[in-house]
Motif scaffolding. Structure first.
Motif, PDB file in Angstrom:
ATOM      1  N   THR A 164       0.798  -1.235   0.000  1.00 13.31           N
ATOM      2  CA  THR A 164       0.000   0.000   0.000  1.00 13.31           C
ATOM      3  C   THR A 164       0.826   1.279   0.000  1.00 13.31           C
ATOM      4  O   THR A 164       0.302   2.349  -0.325  1.00 13.31           O
ATOM      5  N   GLY A 165       2.105   1.190   0.390  1.00 18.71           N
ATOM      6  CA  GLY A 165       2.912   2.396   0.491  1.00 18.71           C
ATOM      7  C   GLY A 165       2.646   3.193   1.747  1.00 18.71           C
ATOM      8  O   GLY A 165       3.210   4.268   1.941  1.00 18.71           O
ATOM      9  N   GLN A 166       1.784   2.677   2.639  1.00 16.76           N
ATOM     10  CA  GLN A 166       1.470   3.352   3.894  1.00 16.76           C
ATOM     11  C   GLN A 166       2.318   2.790   5.030  1.00 16.76           C
ATOM     12  O   GLN A 166       2.724   1.624   4.987  1.00 16.76           O
ATOM     13  N   THR A 167       2.566   3.599   6.051  1.00 16.12           N
ATOM     14  CA  THR A 167       3.256   3.133   7.247  1.00 16.12           C
ATOM     15  C   THR A 167       2.214   2.774   8.290  1.00 16.12           C
ATOM     16  O   THR A 167       1.380   3.609   8.658  1.00 16.12           O
ATOM     17  N   ILE A 168       2.218   1.530   8.769  1.00 16.19           N
ATOM     18  CA  ILE A 168       1.241   1.088   9.759  1.00 16.19           C
ATOM     19  C   ILE A 168       1.608   1.674  11.120  1.00 16.19           C
ATOM     20  O   ILE A 168       2.706   1.453  11.629  1.00 16.19           O
TER      21      ILE A 168
END
Length: 475
Positions: A164-168
């Motif tokens: 996703t390219g997101q940081t959890i």
């Protein structure tokens, strides 16, 4: 947890005390290696919500056989799969939250393990860690379970971040028993089906139209995929409308103001929910106090081909670039072709290190990157490691993602304080494969499979977004 937390500040005394008791009794797992931020620096909190196909409770105790029979759980196949994956995106400014479903059979890069179905990431990380711990001499079963489960969760988190390219920022998981108990505690959830359905595998047996379900029925509703028009994709929609109904039930009051319901809810969550260590739940609840049912929207990542033939069997093909652009758009960021706000290749110096036993690998990879316009940095051997990774300085993840895409998209991406700004560090392990493609059997550059009917980039599921405002009828 997010939905239960929403209304904490709208009720008095008793609910607040119960919430504090809940937080103190939660099972915490050390799965996110960063300090908790009051407000994430990227403008939103990204929470990974996981439904586990687990036959144990949150403390690792096996569920009794009579309980498993009641849940219609079937026989465990030895794998601890994650059958429900939802990325909850909550803006810092209190704007609309988006719950993004990731189909369990999505064929993706699992860092350190290659291309596989996304629901196997947790199990692969867990089993590899367990073998390594046993080789180190760890024999205590409880310690083995605890530490290997944490590594499984870390592998899953890394897989979601890569896709996703997101940081959890936060993590929460629930097992079969917890889902059963929580739905009973709140008095059930209203759902609506377009037609009657019956399925012996999940135990589903539902009439057409609106109905309130809980417990065993609720579990069957979200687990059924046999007999549905679109199989697992319809199950994803089922899960979305159920969670929307759950949110509506909690947000419409009647739960947190009822001491008996609240006690049952707290007990159910403590028994079956695991969250990441360091998550300040009470502070998070204060940030979310303005959220209402209509401000929670459920979406699904873009699908390229729902019947994609792979070495792991039939899977769901997704294009990582399309997924990242879609997620960026939902996050209010400007989508771009490869990665978000990455500098031109000529502005990125790439240091390549070979940690495998393949002679000359670092030099070969460095040459291929230079041919694509990147600046050659240090090329050398380094300490052996199991999983390849592309690292960038803090705040420069986009640069690492661009380099990973240039290498075929099959490598995990992360930020590291050890990397100099303007540089990207590539660590090549034995798992590295120079395929030149972003998915096994897929064309380079994220092209569509022959004959597939792809979703448009940034559009995601063709259905209208589901919200917690009303009841949506589904297959």
């Amino acid at each position: 947890m997010a939905l239960v937390s929403v209304l904490v500040l709208t009720v008095t005394g008793y609910a607040w005390a119960a919430m504090q008791g809940l937080v103190n009794g939660l099972t915490m797992a050390d799965v996110i290696e960063k300090e908790e931020e009051e407000l994430p620096a990227d403008g939103a909190r990204d929470i990974l919500l996981v439904g586990m196909d687990s036959r144990v409770d949150a403390q690792g105790n096996p569920l009794p056989k009579d309980v498993l029979a009641k849940l219609n759980a079937g026989v465990a196949d030895g794998e601890l799969n994650t059958d429900t994956l939802i990325l909850l995106h909550v803006p810092n400014d209190g704007g609309k939250a988006v719950a993004l479903s990731l189909p369990r059979d999505s064929y993706v890069t699992v860092p350190g393990f290659g291309q596989h179905k996304i629901n196997s990431a947790y199990a692969r990380g867990k089993m590899a860690a367990k073998r390594e711990l046993e080789q180190q001499g760890v024999t205590d079963e409880k310690e083995l379970e605890l530490r290997s489960n944490q590594e499984g969760a870390k592998t899953l988190i890394s897989t979601i971040e890569t896709l996703t390219g997101q940081t959890i920022d936060n993590y929460a998981s629930i097992n079969l028993l917890g889902f059963y108990d929580i739905t009973n505690a709140i008095g059930g959830v209203e759902v609506c089906l377009k037609q009657a359905t019956k399925d012996p595998y999940s135990g589903a047996n539902f009439k057409a139209g609106k109905q309130t379900i809980s417990g065993v029925q609720a579990l069957a509703f979200v687990r059924q995929r046999h007999g549905l028009l679109r199989g697992d994709l319809d199950r994803v929609v089922r899960q979305q409308v159920f969670l929307a109904g759950l949110a509506n039930r909690v947000l419409s009051a009647g739960t947190l103001t009822d001491p008996a319901k609240l006690n049952n809810l707290v007990d159910a969550i403590k028994k079956s929910v695991v969250v990441n260590k360091g998550w300040d739940i009470l502070s998070f609840a204060q940030q979310m106090k303005g959220l209402t049912g209509g401000q929670i929207q459920f979406r699904t990542i873009p699908i390229v081909n729902p019947e994609y033939d792979t070495p792991d069997g039939m899977a769901v093909q997704v294009d990582p670039t399309e997924v990242r652009n879609f997620v960026a758009k939902l996050s209010g960021k400007k989508p771009s072709g490869k990665s978000q706000q990455a500098p031109a290749p000529g502005e990125i110096t790439v240091d390549v290190y070979n940690t495998s036993d393949v002679q000359g690998l670092a030099g070969t990879v460095s040459e291929s990157l230079v041919a694509q316009g990147y600046v050659q940095g240090e090329v050398a051997n380094d300490t052996p490691r199991q999983a390849s990774v592309v690292q960038a300085a803090k705040g420069e993840r986009a640069s690492a993602q661009a380099v990973a895409d240039a290498l075929g998209g099959g490598i995990a991406v992360e930020e590291s304080a050890e990397v100099t700004s303007g540089h990207v560090r590539v660590l090549l392990a034995p798992d590295y494969q120079s395929t030149g493609s972003s998915a096994a059997g897929a064309p380079a550059g994220g092209g569509n499979a022959p004959g597939a009917a792809p979703q448009q980039a940034g559009e995601g599921s063709a259905e209208q977004p589901i919200t917690a405002d009303g009841v949506t009828c589904v297959n």
